[in-house]
Design a protein around this motif. Structure first.
Motif, mmCIF file in Angstrom:
data_model
loop_
_atom_site.group_PDB
_atom_site.id
_atom_site.type_symbol
_atom_site.label_atom_id
_atom_site.label_comp_id
_atom_site.label_asym_id
_atom_site.label_seq_id
_atom_site.Cartn_x
_atom_site.Cartn_y
_atom_site.Cartn_z
ATOM 1 N N GLU A 8 -1.387 -6.759 -2.572
ATOM 2 C CA GLU A 8 -2.109 -7.363 -1.173
ATOM 3 C C GLU A 8 -3.341 -8.010 -1.293
ATOM 4 O O GLU A 8 -4.276 -7.814 -2.426
ATOM 5 C CB GLU A 8 -2.316 -5.992 -0.204
ATOM 6 C CG GLU A 8 -3.016 -6.307 1.168
ATOM 7 C CD GLU A 8 -4.609 -6.408 0.993
ATOM 8 O OE1 GLU A 8 -4.848 -7.230 1.652
ATOM 9 O OE2 GLU A 8 -5.104 -5.606 0.157
ATOM 10 N N GLY A 9 -3.304 -9.095 -0.678
ATOM 11 C CA GLY A 9 -4.481 -10.179 -0.993
ATOM 12 C C GLY A 9 -4.303 -11.150 -1.966
ATOM 13 O O GLY A 9 -5.091 -12.221 -2.127
ATOM 14 N N ASN A 10 -3.334 -11.052 -2.650
ATOM 15 C CA ASN A 10 -2.770 -12.205 -3.711
ATOM 16 C C ASN A 10 -1.549 -12.838 -2.938
ATOM 17 O O ASN A 10 -0.839 -12.280 -1.882
ATOM 18 C CB ASN A 10 -2.034 -11.436 -4.703
ATOM 19 C CG ASN A 10 -2.989 -10.954 -5.712
ATOM 20 O OD1 ASN A 10 -4.369 -10.997 -5.442
ATOM 21 N ND2 ASN A 10 -2.698 -10.434 -6.929
ATOM 22 N N GLY A 66 3.267 -9.887 4.540
ATOM 23 C CA GLY A 66 4.678 -10.256 4.717
ATOM 24 C C GLY A 66 5.075 -11.186 3.844
ATOM 25 O O GLY A 66 4.328 -11.634 2.734
ATOM 26 N N GLY A 67 6.389 -11.548 3.857
ATOM 27 C CA GLY A 67 6.988 -12.487 2.969
ATOM 28 C C GLY A 67 8.384 -13.043 3.119
ATOM 29 O O GLY A 67 8.687 -12.540 4.376
ATOM 30 N N GLY A 69 1.319 -8.889 -0.335
ATOM 31 C CA GLY A 69 1.338 -7.651 -0.131
ATOM 32 C C GLY A 69 2.765 -6.922 0.048
ATOM 33 O O GLY A 69 2.882 -6.048 1.015
ATOM 34 N N ILE A 70 3.558 -7.309 -0.544
ATOM 35 C CA ILE A 70 4.910 -6.804 -0.497
ATOM 36 C C ILE A 70 5.261 -6.298 -1.939
ATOM 37 O O ILE A 70 5.177 -6.701 -3.123
ATOM 38 C CB ILE A 70 5.886 -7.769 0.093
ATOM 39 C CG1 ILE A 70 5.992 -9.017 -0.954
ATOM 40 C CG2 ILE A 70 5.606 -8.201 1.570
ATOM 41 C CD1 ILE A 70 7.020 -9.899 -0.409
ATOM 42 N N LEU A 106 1.073 -1.320 0.016
ATOM 43 C CA LEU A 106 0.206 -0.091 -0.019
ATOM 44 C C LEU A 106 1.023 1.194 -0.051
ATOM 45 O O LEU A 106 0.485 2.230 -0.138
ATOM 46 C CB LEU A 106 -0.728 0.023 1.180
ATOM 47 C CG LEU A 106 -2.079 -1.131 1.217
ATOM 48 C CD1 LEU A 106 -2.850 -1.050 2.223
ATOM 49 C CD2 LEU A 106 -2.663 -1.160 -0.351
ATOM 50 N N ASN A 107 2.040 1.119 0.160
ATOM 51 C CA ASN A 107 2.969 2.264 -0.122
ATOM 52 C C ASN A 107 3.018 2.796 -1.327
ATOM 53 O O ASN A 107 3.275 3.955 -1.550
ATOM 54 C CB ASN A 107 4.565 1.855 0.279
ATOM 55 C CG ASN A 107 4.670 2.149 1.931
ATOM 56 O OD1 ASN A 107 4.129 2.927 2.699
ATOM 57 N ND2 ASN A 107 5.763 1.189 2.501
ATOM 58 N N LEU A 108 2.696 2.192 -2.451
ATOM 59 C CA LEU A 108 2.704 2.549 -3.766
ATOM 60 C C LEU A 108 1.568 3.733 -3.982
ATOM 61 O O LEU A 108 1.560 4.423 -5.006
ATOM 62 C CB LEU A 108 2.384 1.214 -4.623
ATOM 63 C CG LEU A 108 3.490 0.320 -4.743
ATOM 64 C CD1 LEU A 108 3.062 -0.867 -5.681
ATOM 65 C CD2 LEU A 108 4.714 1.192 -5.382
ATOM 66 N N GLY A 109 0.414 3.293 -3.147
ATOM 67 C CA GLY A 109 -0.663 4.548 -3.106
ATOM 68 C C GLY A 109 -1.586 4.178 -4.151
ATOM 69 O O GLY A 109 -2.355 4.976 -4.674
#
Length: 538
Positions: free
Chosen positions: A524-526, A457-458, A474-475, A440-443
């Motif tokens: 995120e979510g994948n 996480g990953g 989500g990374i 979500l940092n990508l905006g």
């Protein structure tokens, strides 16, 4: 050991000896790995709710659900009161059913022995123990009021627990030594004193006023330079004394009360564990209820369990225990894990709240902390969204497990965990610095404007100085060469899978999915496994 013989007309023509070795721990690098059938094994588990395994019928519809969630192991309670409902009369029907159904579903078992204590209390002790408080004395508070806690200072309490535990281990060996369905045992559950820091019964107070046992001093002297800093500071207060009573050595405080109790709990557990291993030598661990807040005083949380600030007491008093492990019901995941891996301790997370973020935490625990395994609590009671999250994570981790196990303890694997506050991390692997951040940092998503971000996480595994496997949810990752004045280019990113340890490439992600070579991304979510190859240029 079993002997197989072929005989014709009464003549023995061939005798072969086959040895079945139970599971065990083996060190790789600076961590322990669990071996099952002589191969390293990554525990991708769920723990059943406290009562689920108390009837055969209740468990029947649960087994297919557990299998569908990609678990390879189930943590299942077994109960002293049901194993020995009458003194000296044992009933193992539940244990037999659990083992048989686990085998049918190709799932391993870790049994949790709810014996003398469960969550501090003695609620699973048999009625014949509970009602006879003279023979089986209780701990008391400072006002002399008895608690629903069996005193660890009673020889009768210890002896009776040992008899039941030994009988359980003997039975497991009898029906499971060949198949190795049961791979590990938890001894008791979340031991700790409440509402005071120590037992104030007459027998406990007598022990408190005696000299600190010499074996603890022997451990302290031998490991003085490697003690955990909190405990070393407690010993240093009175000048590192090596003789004297508990208060003369450690001072008069609740902290001393907790140290005292930890030693005698550990001594009890060590004797119990030793008896169990003599019957069937499986790996055994102990779990701890973590302080619900850092500033809580002893007695305000289940005190004297295998917590980080007194873990040296447990190492000294219970060397037969293989792992000392945290249970998680608070948000300070990294903080507590950082404490538990000090001194080359190996992490296992046998119990964690089943909520959003368990997938990211599983990737982080296994990648960054080299954990033996991971296990959300009450796994059978998750909703559809939670089941999807953990089953998706476990599907990837199962495919990756040979590669993970090959790299744990070698400095070639790491993991990340993000929320809105903690949303970026740098990792140095091979010839590159890898900068991971929350997706979500990508905006790009409307979720990025919300007050709370989902936990993601990953993990990353180095295959070569310029080649990596990245998996998770989500990374986003960007890259920079360690060498000065160079830039990193992405040669290729492939999304793929592993089959029997072999990489099977799928989609080539060099276009929009990598923002035209700017980053590696798993939205995120994948959930995804991606292989990336880098190159450097000026």
């Amino acid at each position: 050991m079993k002997k197989l013989a072929l005989s014709i007309f009464g003549l023995s023509l061939l005798t072969t000896t086959v040895t079945f070795s139970q599971s065990y721990f083996k060190t790789q690098g600076n961590v322990k790995q669990l071996y099952v059938n002589d191969k390293p094994f990554l525990i991708l588990a769920g723990e059943l709710g406290n009562s689920s395994s108390s009837t055969v019928e209740y468990m029947q519809p649960i087994w297919p659900k557990l299998k569908s969630m990609n678990l390879n192991t189930v943590l299942a309670p077994v109960y002293w009161e049901l194993v020995e409902p009458e003194e000296g009369k044992f009933d193992f029907n539940l244990i037999e059913s659990l083992i048989q159904n686990a085998r049918k579903n190709d799932i391993k078992l870790v049994f949790l022995w709810f014996g003398a204590w469960k969550n501090s209390m003695s609620c699973y002790a048999p009625y014949w123990v509970k009602k006879d408080q003279k023979r089986f004395p209780r701990a008391t508070n400072k006002n002399g009021v008895g608690q629903e806690i069996l005193s660890p200072f009673s020889e009768n309490n210890l002896t009776s627990d040992i008899k039941a535990f030994r009988a359980l281990m003997t039975y497991i060996k009898k029906i499971d030594a060949k198949e190795q369905t049961v791979i590990m045992i938890q001894v008791e559950n979340e031991i700790g004193m409440l509402p005071d820091a120590r037992d104030h019964s007459a027998i406990a107070t007598s022990a408190f006023n005696k000299a600190v046992p010499q074996p603890l001093f022997n451990y302290l002297k031998l490991n003085k330079e490697n003690l955990m800093p909190e405990f070393k500071a407690a010993w240093a207060k009175n000048g590192y004394q090596t003789t004297g009573t508990w208060e003369s050595v450690f001072g008069k405080s609740l902290a001393t009360d907790e140290i005292f109790m930890a030693w005698y709990y550990a001594d009890f557990i060590n004797k119990l564990t030793d008896a169990g291993k003599q019957a069937y030598n499986l790996p055994m661990y102990l779990n701890a209820a973590l302080n619900y807040k850092k500033e809580a005083k002893p007695g305000e949380y289940p005190s004297a369990g295998p917590l980080p600030h007194i873990i040296d007491v447990w190492k000294a008093g219970a060397p037969k225990i293989d792992l000392l492990s945290p249970d998680f019901y608070n948000p300070n995941f990294k903080y507590w894990n950082d404490l538990y891996v000090r001194g080359n301790n190996t992490l296992f997370i046998p119990e964690i709240k089943f909520e959003q973020g368990v997938a990211g935490k599983a990737f982080n625990a296994i990648g960054h902390y080299n954990a033996v395994g991971f296990s959300p609590f009450s796994i059978e009671n998750g909703d559809e969204k939670m089941n999807m999250e953990i089953s998706s994570a476990y599907k990837l981790l199962d495919k990756l497990s040979p590669l993970i196990l090959q790299n744990q303890g070698k400095g070639t694997i790491n993991g990340v965990l993000f929320d809105k506050t903690d949303n970026k991390q740098e990792i140095k692997l091979g010839d590159y610095t890898l900068t991971f951040s929350h997706d979500l940092n990508l905006g790009w998503s409307p979720k990025s404007k919300e007050d709370n971000w989902p936990i993601t996480g990953g993990l990353v595994i180095q295959l070569a100085p310029d080649e990596f496997i990245v998996a998770g949810t989500g990374i986003v990752a960007t890259f920079k060469p360690l060498a000065a004045n160079l830039n990193a280019g992405i040669a290729q990113i492939d999304e793929g899978n592993f089959k029997d340890g072999k990489w099977i490439p799928g989609l080539r992600l060099n276009g929009d999915q990598s923002h035209q070579g700017r980053h590696l991304r798993i939205p995120e979510g994948n959930f995804s496994i991606q292989k990336i190859k880098l190159y450097a240029y000026k």
